[in-house]
Design a protein around this motif. Structure first.
Motif: not given
Length: 260
Positions: A82-83, A95-98, A101-108, A110-122
């Motif tokens: 966990p971070i 955040l869902p691993w599979d 099971e991940r919700p659409s990025i547009f459901s988050y 806008p201020n944290i979408r980049d942070e969520i994308r970086r998390k999935y990439l990591s």
């Protein structure tokens, strides 16, 4: 060198110059072999064999290190710990691993979408649990077939899996074929890893084409047969599924009740 430089000239000299005939020719050849034996004995006693063994061991260890350097993508990817939570209270570690099971990025927000994308990439690539989607035999087949993958310099190569793969095709591989395959596997692995022509190959299709292009499919016929079976499997499976889908259109539940 002693045979041609010393033995032959000395034999000709003794045979024709000193008129010794066949005795001269044989004497010259014996003289050349004697000099060769003396040189080999001198090299043997002058060589530091402990030093040569140490050099050979270092070369083997260096080659083994390079062989094990690529990542083995067959191993499961460990989930990161966990971070800290983001600014709006969403815990990025939950955040869902599979990807399914991940919700659409547009459901988050806008201020944290980049942070969520970086998390999935990591997190890296996700490996779904194939056991929930396939039967035990199909999972066993796919697991063994993954040993044919040429990705990352054949890092997923496993001779035991390929031997087990032949047991799933009893009509195509006899006991003699399996014995022949065991002899081919080690030579095949060393050959393809050290050959630069296979360094950019990423799929089984490309691997098969490269083997045919280099005419190596004749040197490794059993492995070539495994590759052909691996390429035919998706087509055969899809064809059977299409047949059952078409059958459902013709023979529906209503027609079954009507006796048609």
């Amino acid at each position: 060198g002693c045979y041609y430089v010393v033995g032959v000239p000395l034999g000709v000299l003794l045979a024709f110059k000193f008129n010794l005939g066949a005795k001269g020719i044989w004497s010259g050849l014996i003289g050349g072999m004697t000099m060769q034996t003396a040189i080999l004995l001198w090299v043997t006693f002058r060589t530091d064999w402990n030093k040569e063994v140490k050099k050979a061991r270092e070369r083997v260890n260096q080659w083994q290190h390079k062989k094990n350097e690529p990542l083995n993508y067959a191993d499961p990817i460990p989930k990161p710990g966990p971070i800290p939570s983001s600014s709006d209270g969403i815990d990025l570690g939950t955040l869902p691993w599979d990807p399914s099971e991940r919700p659409s990025i547009f459901s988050y927000d806008p201020n944290i979408r980049d942070e969520i994308r970086r998390k999935y990439l990591s997190n890296g690539a996700c490996q779904p649990h194939v056991g929930d989607r396939f039967s035990e035999i199909s999972t066993h087949l796919l697991s063994n077939m993954s040993a044919l993958s040429p990705r990352a310099l054949f890092s997923m190569f496993d001779s035991s899996k390929l031997i087990n793969l032949t047991t799933l095709y009893p009509d195509d591989f006899t006991d003699f074929d399996r014995f022949h395959l065991m002899r081919e596997l080690d030579l095949y692995h060393v050959n393809v890893v050290q050959n630069e022509d296979f360094s950019k190959v990423n799929t089984i299709t490309e691997l098969t084409k490269e083997l045919v292009r280099l005419d190596k499919h004749k040197s490794f016929p059993m492995i070539y047969k495994l590759l052909k079976l691996a390429l035919v499997l998706p087509v055969a499976t899809a064809t059977v599924e299409r047949c059952f889908s078409t059958m459902k259109l013709i023979k529906s539940d209503l027609r079954n009740r009507m006796g048609i």
